[in-house]
Design a protein around this motif. Structure first.
Motif, PDB file in Angstrom:
ATOM      1  N   PRO A 210      19.931 -14.505  66.125  1.00  0.00           N
ATOM      2  CA  PRO A 210      21.214 -14.358  65.426  1.00  0.00           C
ATOM      3  C   PRO A 210      21.141 -14.586  63.922  1.00  0.00           C
ATOM      4  CG  PRO A 210      21.566 -15.457  67.510  1.00  0.00           C
ATOM      5  CD  PRO A 210      20.073 -15.325  67.345  1.00  0.00           C
ATOM      6  N   GLU A 211      20.548 -15.685  63.481  1.00  0.00           N
ATOM      7  CA  GLU A 211      20.526 -15.951  62.045  1.00  0.00           C
ATOM      8  C   GLU A 211      19.680 -14.923  61.306  1.00  0.00           C
ATOM      9  OE1 GLU A 211      21.671 -17.246  58.562  1.00  0.00           O
ATOM     10  OE2 GLU A 211      22.509 -17.899  60.474  1.00  0.00           O
ATOM     11  N   ALA A 212      18.595 -14.468  61.930  1.00  0.00           N
ATOM     12  CA  ALA A 212      17.796 -13.402  61.322  1.00  0.00           C
ATOM     13  C   ALA A 212      18.588 -12.105  61.251  1.00  0.00           C
ATOM     14  CB  ALA A 212      16.506 -13.199  62.112  1.00  0.00           C
ATOM     15  N   ALA A 213      19.426 -11.846  62.255  1.00  0.00           N
ATOM     16  CA  ALA A 213      20.275 -10.651  62.232  1.00  0.00           C
ATOM     17  C   ALA A 213      21.260 -10.724  61.072  1.00  0.00           C
ATOM     18  CB  ALA A 213      21.007 -10.506  63.558  1.00  0.00           C
ATOM     19  N   ARG A 214      21.841 -11.875  60.842  1.00  0.00           N
ATOM     20  CA  ARG A 214      22.766 -12.024  59.728  1.00  0.00           C
ATOM     21  C   ARG A 214      22.060 -11.776  58.396  1.00  0.00           C
ATOM     22  NH1 ARG A 214      23.906 -14.372  55.600  1.00  0.00           N
ATOM     23  NH2 ARG A 214      21.995 -15.591  55.781  1.00  0.00           N
ATOM     24  N   GLU A 215      20.849 -12.320  58.260  1.00  0.00           N
ATOM     25  CA  GLU A 215      20.110 -12.141  57.010  1.00  0.00           C
ATOM     26  C   GLU A 215      19.732 -10.673  56.803  1.00  0.00           C
ATOM     27  OE1 GLU A 215      16.928 -11.652  54.292  1.00  0.00           O
ATOM     28  OE2 GLU A 215      16.649 -11.434  56.460  1.00  0.00           O
ATOM     29  N   ARG A 216      19.338  -9.992  57.869  1.00  0.00           N
ATOM     30  CA  ARG A 216      18.981  -8.572  57.748  1.00  0.00           C
ATOM     31  C   ARG A 216      20.209  -7.720  57.443  1.00  0.00           C
ATOM     32  NH1 ARG A 216      15.525  -6.073  62.301  1.00  0.00           N
ATOM     33  NH2 ARG A 216      15.076  -4.582  60.624  1.00  0.00           N
ATOM     34  N   LEU A 217      21.343  -8.086  58.003  1.00  0.00           N
ATOM     35  CA  LEU A 217      22.570  -7.364  57.710  1.00  0.00           C
ATOM     36  C   LEU A 217      22.937  -7.525  56.238  1.00  0.00           C
ATOM     37  CD1 LEU A 217      24.910  -5.649  58.682  1.00  0.00           C
ATOM     38  CD2 LEU A 217      25.980  -7.707  59.610  1.00  0.00           C
ATOM     39  N   ASP A 218      22.757  -8.711  55.710  1.00  0.00           N
ATOM     40  CA  ASP A 218      22.986  -8.941  54.292  1.00  0.00           C
ATOM     41  C   ASP A 218      22.073  -8.049  53.457  1.00  0.00           C
ATOM     42  OD1 ASP A 218      24.016 -10.785  52.016  1.00  0.00           O
ATOM     43  OD2 ASP A 218      21.845 -10.905  51.829  1.00  0.00           O
ATOM     44  N   ARG A 219      20.805  -7.919  53.863  1.00  0.00           N
ATOM     45  CA  ARG A 219      19.880  -7.037  53.140  1.00  0.00           C
ATOM     46  C   ARG A 219      20.333  -5.587  53.200  1.00  0.00           C
ATOM     47  NH1 ARG A 219      14.294  -7.229  55.314  1.00  0.00           N
ATOM     48  NH2 ARG A 219      14.853  -8.692  56.956  1.00  0.00           N
ATOM     49  N   LEU A 220      20.865  -5.182  54.344  1.00  0.00           N
ATOM     50  CA  LEU A 220      21.348  -3.811  54.478  1.00  0.00           C
ATOM     51  C   LEU A 220      22.511  -3.543  53.528  1.00  0.00           C
ATOM     52  CD1 LEU A 220      21.511  -1.038  55.803  1.00  0.00           C
ATOM     53  CD2 LEU A 220      22.831  -2.084  57.669  1.00  0.00           C
ATOM     54  N   VAL A 221      23.444  -4.486  53.426  1.00  0.00           N
ATOM     55  CA  VAL A 221      24.582  -4.304  52.517  1.00  0.00           C
ATOM     56  C   VAL A 221      24.090  -4.183  51.083  1.00  0.00           C
ATOM     57  CG1 VAL A 221      26.696  -5.359  51.632  1.00  0.00           C
ATOM     58  CG2 VAL A 221      26.171  -5.467  54.079  1.00  0.00           C
ATOM     59  N   ARG A 222      23.150  -5.040  50.696  1.00  0.00           N
ATOM     60  CA  ARG A 222      22.589  -4.955  49.349  1.00  0.00           C
ATOM     61  C   ARG A 222      21.917  -3.606  49.121  1.00  0.00           C
ATOM     62  NH1 ARG A 222      18.831 -10.016  49.862  1.00  0.00           N
ATOM     63  NH2 ARG A 222      17.928  -9.255  47.920  1.00  0.00           N
ATOM     64  N   ALA A 223      21.148  -3.158  50.105  1.00  0.00           N
ATOM     65  CA  ALA A 223      20.432  -1.891  49.958  1.00  0.00           C
ATOM     66  C   ALA A 223      21.384  -0.718  49.880  1.00  0.00           C
ATOM     67  CB  ALA A 223      19.459  -1.709  51.128  1.00  0.00           C
ATOM     68  N   ALA A 224      22.414  -0.724  50.711  1.00  0.00           N
ATOM     69  CA  ALA A 224      23.345   0.401  50.737  1.00  0.00           C
ATOM     70  C   ALA A 224      24.194   0.450  49.466  1.00  0.00           C
ATOM     71  CB  ALA A 224      24.240   0.313  51.967  1.00  0.00           C
ATOM     72  N   THR A 225      24.526  -0.715  48.916  1.00  0.00           N
ATOM     73  CA  THR A 225      25.255  -0.736  47.650  1.00  0.00           C
ATOM     74  C   THR A 225      24.383  -0.181  46.534  1.00  0.00           C
ATOM     75  OG1 THR A 225      26.490  -2.671  48.414  1.00  0.00           O
ATOM     76  CG2 THR A 225      26.555  -2.198  46.065  1.00  0.00           C
ATOM     77  N   GLY A 226      23.110  -0.582  46.509  1.00  0.00           N
ATOM     78  CA  GLY A 226      22.188  -0.021  45.537  1.00  0.00           C
ATOM     79  C   GLY A 226      21.960   1.466  45.740  1.00  0.00           C
ATOM     80  N   TYR A 227      21.930   1.892  47.000  1.00  0.00           N
ATOM     81  CA  TYR A 227      21.778   3.320  47.302  1.00  0.00           C
ATOM     82  C   TYR A 227      22.938   4.106  46.687  1.00  0.00           C
ATOM     83  CZ  TYR A 227      21.104   7.607  50.030  1.00  0.00           C
ATOM     84  OH  TYR A 227      20.903   8.913  50.402  1.00  0.00           O
ATOM     85  N   TYR A 228      24.139   3.576  46.784  1.00  0.00           N
ATOM     86  CA  TYR A 228      25.285   4.265  46.196  1.00  0.00           C
ATOM     87  C   TYR A 228      25.111   4.416  44.689  1.00  0.00           C
ATOM     88  CZ  TYR A 228      30.043   5.758  45.294  1.00  0.00           C
ATOM     89  OH  TYR A 228      31.126   6.502  44.899  1.00  0.00           O
ATOM     90  N   ALA A 229      24.589   3.404  44.039  1.00  0.00           N
ATOM     91  CA  ALA A 229      24.425   3.461  42.585  1.00  0.00           C
ATOM     92  C   ALA A 229      23.545   4.621  42.158  1.00  0.00           C
ATOM     93  CB  ALA A 229      23.834   2.145  42.077  1.00  0.00           C
ATOM     94  N   THR A 230      22.586   5.026  42.998  1.00  0.00           N
ATOM     95  CA  THR A 230      21.630   6.072  42.627  1.00  0.00           C
ATOM     96  C   THR A 230      21.827   7.382  43.382  1.00  0.00           C
ATOM     97  OG1 THR A 230      20.071   5.106  44.229  1.00  0.00           O
ATOM     98  CG2 THR A 230      19.852   4.431  41.922  1.00  0.00           C
ATOM     99  N   HIS A 231      22.650   7.376  44.446  1.00  0.00           N
ATOM    100  CA  HIS A 231      22.799   8.569  45.281  1.00  0.00           C
ATOM    101  C   HIS A 231      24.250   9.002  45.473  1.00  0.00           C
ATOM    102  CE1 HIS A 231      18.768   7.170  46.342  1.00  0.00           C
ATOM    103  NE2 HIS A 231      18.519   8.357  46.855  1.00  0.00           N
ATOM    104  N   ALA A 232      25.198   8.361  44.788  1.00  0.00           N
ATOM    105  CA  ALA A 232      26.604   8.650  45.041  1.00  0.00           C
ATOM    106  C   ALA A 232      26.978  10.097  44.771  1.00  0.00           C
ATOM    107  CB  ALA A 232      27.488   7.738  44.183  1.00  0.00           C
ATOM    108  N   HIS A 233      26.214  10.768  43.915  1.00  0.00           N
ATOM    109  CA  HIS A 233      26.516  12.159  43.603  1.00  0.00           C
ATOM    110  C   HIS A 233      26.401  13.069  44.821  1.00  0.00           C
ATOM    111  CE1 HIS A 233      22.221  11.415  43.004  1.00  0.00           C
ATOM    112  NE2 HIS A 233      22.000  12.692  43.303  1.00  0.00           N
ATOM    113  N   GLY A 234      25.748  12.600  45.907  1.00  0.00           N
ATOM    114  CA  GLY A 234      25.689  13.398  47.132  1.00  0.00           C
ATOM    115  C   GLY A 234      27.074  13.638  47.700  1.00  0.00           C
TER     116      GLY A 234
END
Length: 347
Positions: A210-234
């Motif tokens: 569970p705690e590892a899942a929470r940490e990985r989910l946090d990483r996903l949110v960070r990654a997806a927010t960064g993805y938007y910064a560079t790919h939002a034009h899609g």
């Protein structure tokens, strides 16, 4: 939660006379946007913003058939029951603590996380955050009923038989490894139906604690927010949900039994990757926008002034990332600038 004058409750009462969709299937973003504005100190803008947004909304759906403990499975995913599902959850939340209702229904609804282009789970995430942070007022409990009801009525799993592919360990690389759908036309339902494979970055049965899942989910949110910064034009509107959907799940975790966290991670990954598969730009990334030294609060104010609900919600998630992970702050805040630049508040 900065809500000393009851602005959020007043706004929710106004909105609960309206339906979760308008113009056939477009989602009502107002409950999520006003919650974010109040949270970030923009409550003074809420009612004027809502005056402009509410004119496009429709009345609550008429009853179709009563949902019961015996027939709910048959009604799951049937949009004819939009109003009835909300009434059903209103009854359940009047009988039991909201956390108990959420814990019972979360695993039932989670496989259908793609519902309504992920807007229902996002709406639930905003409602849960509010209940966790402040008073459990009647309008805030009712908002959870509306979110859960919308999710149940639009419940939509991803296609059966998606083949898991090897995935990079880093969430950023995993998102960039998502293969685009072959026919990027039509709405999101048409696009999601084409997905045949996704990187297996997270799965319900991968043994994640569970705690590892929470940490990985946090990483996903960070990654997806960064993805938007560079790919939002899609697709600047739809790609917002690659970040805001997993963040909604992350916000809900503290109200859920830890045993549900690994499956929540897997569903959040499927939703985020599904949105990326559907709307990734053909030309690849672009450099992120520069913030010009603006603070996170100034950029949220810029999103609120701009007025687009998607920009407001993306800014809300970006501020979560920037506050928790200052090293990623430039990308998170760059995502806000991209949303303000590329979205249209009148659309």
């Amino acid at each position: 939660m900065r809500d000393d004058d009851g602005t959020l409750d007043e706004a929710l009462v106004r909105l609960h006379a309206t339906g979760p969709e308008f113009r056939g299937w477009l989602s009502n973003h107002a409950p999520m946007a006003v919650e974010a504005m109040v949270r970030h100190g923009q409550g003074a803008r809420v009612h004027r913003w809502l005056d402009g947004y509410r004119v496009r909304l429709e009345e609550r759906p008429a009853p179709y058939g009563r949902i019961t403990q015996e027939n709910w499975r048959e009604a799951l995913g049937d949009a004819r029951y939009l109003g009835d599902w909300t009434a059903y959850f209103g009854e359940r939340l009047g009988e039991r603590p909201w956390r108990a209702v959420l814990a019972e229904w979360w695993p039932r609804l989670l496989p259908g996380i793609a519902a309504g282009a992920t807007h229902p789970v996002i709406r639930v995430g905003h409602a849960v955050r509010t209940l966790l942070a402040g008073d459990e007022t009647a309008p805030r409990i009712a908002e959870l009923a509306h979110g859960l009801g919308y999710w149940a009525a639009r419940h939509q799993p991803l296609p059966d038989g998606i083949v898991p592919a090897p995935a990079p360990a880093d969430a950023r690389d995993a998102l960039r490894a998502v293969p685009p759908v072959p026919d990027p036309s039509g709405g999101i339902t048409h696009r999601l139906a084409q997905i045949t494979t996704l990187p297996a970055w997270a799965a319900p049965d991968d043994g994640t604690a569970p705690e590892a899942a929470r940490e990985r989910l946090d990483r996903l949110v960070r990654a997806a927010t960064g993805y938007y910064a560079t790919h939002a034009h899609g697709e600047p509107v739809m790609l917002v949900h690659a970040a805001t959907a997993p963040n909604a799940v992350l916000r809900a975790l503290p109200a859920l039994p830890p045993g549900l966290w690994p499956a929540s991670l897997a569903a959040a990954w499927a939703a985020s990757a599904g949105v990326v598969a559907s709307y990734a730009p053909a030309g690849g990334p672009r450099p992120p926008a520069a913030g010009g030294g603006a603070t996170a609060e100034e950029l949220f104010d810029r999103a609120a002034v701009h007025g687009d609900a998607h920009a407001i919600k993306l800014a809300d998630t970006a501020l979560d990332v920037a506050a928790a992970h200052p090293r990623d702050g430039h990308l998170a805040l760059g995502a806000v600038l991209r949303a303000v630049e590329l979205t249209d508040p009148t659309d």
